[in-house]
Scaffold this active site. Structure first.
Site, short mmCIF file in Angstrom:
data_model
loop_
_atom_site.label_atom_id
_atom_site.label_comp_id
_atom_site.label_asym_id
_atom_site.label_seq_id
_atom_site.Cartn_x
_atom_site.Cartn_y
_atom_site.Cartn_z
CE1 TYR A 12 33.36 -61.12 8.29
CE2 TYR A 12 32.45 -61.58 6.13
CZ TYR A 12 32.68 -60.70 7.19
OH TYR A 12 32.22 -59.42 7.12
CD GLU A 20 31.40 -61.99 12.17
OE1 GLU A 20 31.14 -62.70 11.19
OE2 GLU A 20 30.70 -61.04 12.57
CG ASP A 33 47.83 -46.66 24.41
OD1 ASP A 33 48.70 -47.28 23.77
OD2 ASP A 33 46.94 -45.98 23.87
CB THR A 84 49.52 -49.51 17.69
OG1 THR A 84 50.71 -48.85 18.08
CG2 THR A 84 48.33 -48.59 17.91
CE LYS A 124 51.49 -45.17 17.07
NZ LYS A 124 50.24 -45.81 17.45
NE ARG A 182 48.12 -47.76 9.88
CZ ARG A 182 49.17 -46.97 10.13
NH1 ARG A 182 50.30 -47.11 9.48
NH2 ARG A 182 49.09 -46.02 11.03
N1 DSN Z 1 48.53 -41.24 15.40
C1 DSN Z 1 49.39 -41.87 16.36
C2 DSN Z 1 50.67 -41.13 16.53
O1 DSN Z 1 51.14 -40.57 15.57
O2 DSN Z 1 51.22 -41.14 17.61
C3 DSN Z 1 48.72 -42.11 17.63
O3 DSN Z 1 47.59 -42.84 17.38
#
Ligand code: DSN
Length: 442
Positions: free
Chosen positions: A62, A64, A208, A234, A237, A243
């Site tokens: 933990y 925080e 984003d 994110t 990707k 993730r």
């Molecule tokens: N679910 C994602 C995507 O497939 O683009 C976006 O959050």
């Protein structure tokens, strides 16, 4: 090959053997990932180092708070992990401020909205049905419920961003925040134009970059940091990490967040605005194993070899898109500048939903996707979205894209013929076997 699979499964599953149900599920998923062509544009395969960090003992801790200011003892080593992640992320994008704690891209966006907006304020983002994201103002998401969300459409002819439309909407609706970025848009973004529009009406600008982050990281696409007040992403990707989400502010913006009389420490100001909104504002304990895994992934992005990867992702997307167009598939906007393409299946007389099912039977994973100005519902759709980040991680190149286009074409033409789909699946498996997941374990 069987031997290779055995070694891999032992590595992945050794400690799950006592939980038979979960062992079986994991084994099935390893097999699915190995034997299918992963063309979902938002997915990727992390390295063994990223995987190991995500499965490390840091999950026990933990922490925080933030490095040096935690609510728990024993944080000296997780502090080091978080600092490494932050330093590397700053280096990748030329950021002055970063936060690596958001559990997801949605959490990153929520943190930014809650830091900068009041309930009822207006936001202007790309409509979800034109390629935006739930958190860019969809009525079924907090962003469309807490805020007054307006969606900008793409140009009906070009199916591309139309800065005149965006400007007209911005002038009319006076959003406090404009959102750039998308999940199903294959073209470049002109962030300087977004900045001009935002400045014209005194709006803040968020971008984003969850989808193209890995390509931006290596200079293949425009970097929004110099034009935007804040950027979110994110990490799983095109960045090929675990993730999760991140928040960044660039160092070149003269007055980030529109604060003109800032004296002294800009970094302190940005930390106060965003850090406290992520924790304690919307999150509790950070996922320290994931933060360390982000650090590993960011270290990989900094290597020169990641540029080769990013270039190949784009080259593969362009090749796959042109091969599909040669087979009379309609690619929205006529091509791609990034890692993905949106295919309009109207002329093929099949919905996105049916295409997704047929392709899955053929061992090819994609997602149905609305096309701009779609007449079908989001559950049916007229299109599919295809991306190359995952197959490129498996070292597939242009020659494999030619074969993949043939598989897709054959599957769509024979979408009701299970025996043809079954035979494509076996060809797909053979192709996949030539490009093993985690060849290091062989
Ligand atoms: N679910 C994602 C995507 O497939 O683009 C976006 O959050």
């Amino acid at each position: 090959m069987e031997n290779y699979k055995q070694i891999k499964e032992d590595f992945m599953l050794e400690f799950l053997k006592n939980d038979k149900k979960i062992y079986d599920v994991t084994k099935l998923e390893i097999g699915r990932q190995q034997d299918n062509l992963e063309l979902i544009a938002s997915e990727n395969f992390v390295s063994l180092a990223v995987l190991q960090a995500a499965g490390s003992v840091l999950t026990n801790k933990y922490a925080e708070g933030y490095p040096g200011k935690r609510y728990y003892g024993g944080c000296e080593f997780v502090d080091m992990a978080e600092e490494i992640a932050k330093d590397r992320l700053k280096q990748i994008f030329g950021a002055e401020y970063v936060n690596v704690q958001p559990h997801s891209g949605s959490q990153a966006n929520m943190g930014v909205y809650m830091a900068l907006l009041n309930p009822g304020d207006t936001i202007l983002g790309l409509s979800l049905d034109h390629g935006g994201h739930l958190t860019h103002g969809s009525p079924v998401n907090f962003s469309g419920q807490i805020y007054r969300a307006i969606g900008y459409p793409l140009n009906k002819e070009t199916k591309q961003l139309d800065y005149n439309i965006i400007e007209d909407l911005a002038v009319k609706e006076k959003p406090k925040l404009i959102v750039a970025g998308a999940t199903a848009y294959s073209r470049e973004w002109d962030y300087s134009k977004f900045r001009e529009i935002a400045d014209k009406i005194g709006a803040l600008l968020l971008c984003d970059i969850s989808h193209p982050a890995g390509l931006i990281a290596k200079g293949l696409l425009n970097n929004p940091l110099e034009h935007c007040d804040v950027v979110t992403s994110t990490t799983h990707k095109t960045l090929r990490g675990p993730r999760g989400g991140v928040i960044l502010v660039g160092k070149d913006r003269e007055n980030p967040l529109g604060i003109k009389t800032m004296k002294g420490d800009r970094l302190k100001m940005m930390s106060e605005v965003f850090d406290s909104m992520i924790m304690p504002g919307i999150q509790g304990g950070p996922l320290m194993h994931i933060i360390m895994s982000k650090a590993v992934a960011f270290g990989e992005v900094l290597q020169n070899s990641f540029k080769d990867y990013a270039l190949q992702v784009r080259a593969n997307a362009q090749k796959l898109s042109s091969e599909l167009m040669n087979k009379d598939f309609q690619i929205i906007s006529g091509g791609t500048d990034n890692h993905l393409m949106l295919v309009d299946l109207t002329n093929k007389n099949i919905s996105g939903k049916k295409a997704e099912v047929a392709l899955e039977k053929a061992g090819i994973t994609v997602n149905k996707n609305m096309i701009p100005f779609d007449t079908k519902s989001p559950f049916v759709t007229s299109g599919i979205r295809i991306g190359t980040p995952a197959v490129t991680t498996r070292k597939m190149k242009e020659s494999e894209m030619i074969v993949i286009a043939e598989f897709i074409d054959k599957a769509i033409l024979n979408y009701e013929n299970d025996s043809v789909l079954e035979s494509i699946k076996s060809d797909v498996k053979q192709l996949c076997n030539r490009f093993p997941l985690y060849p290091e374990l062989n």
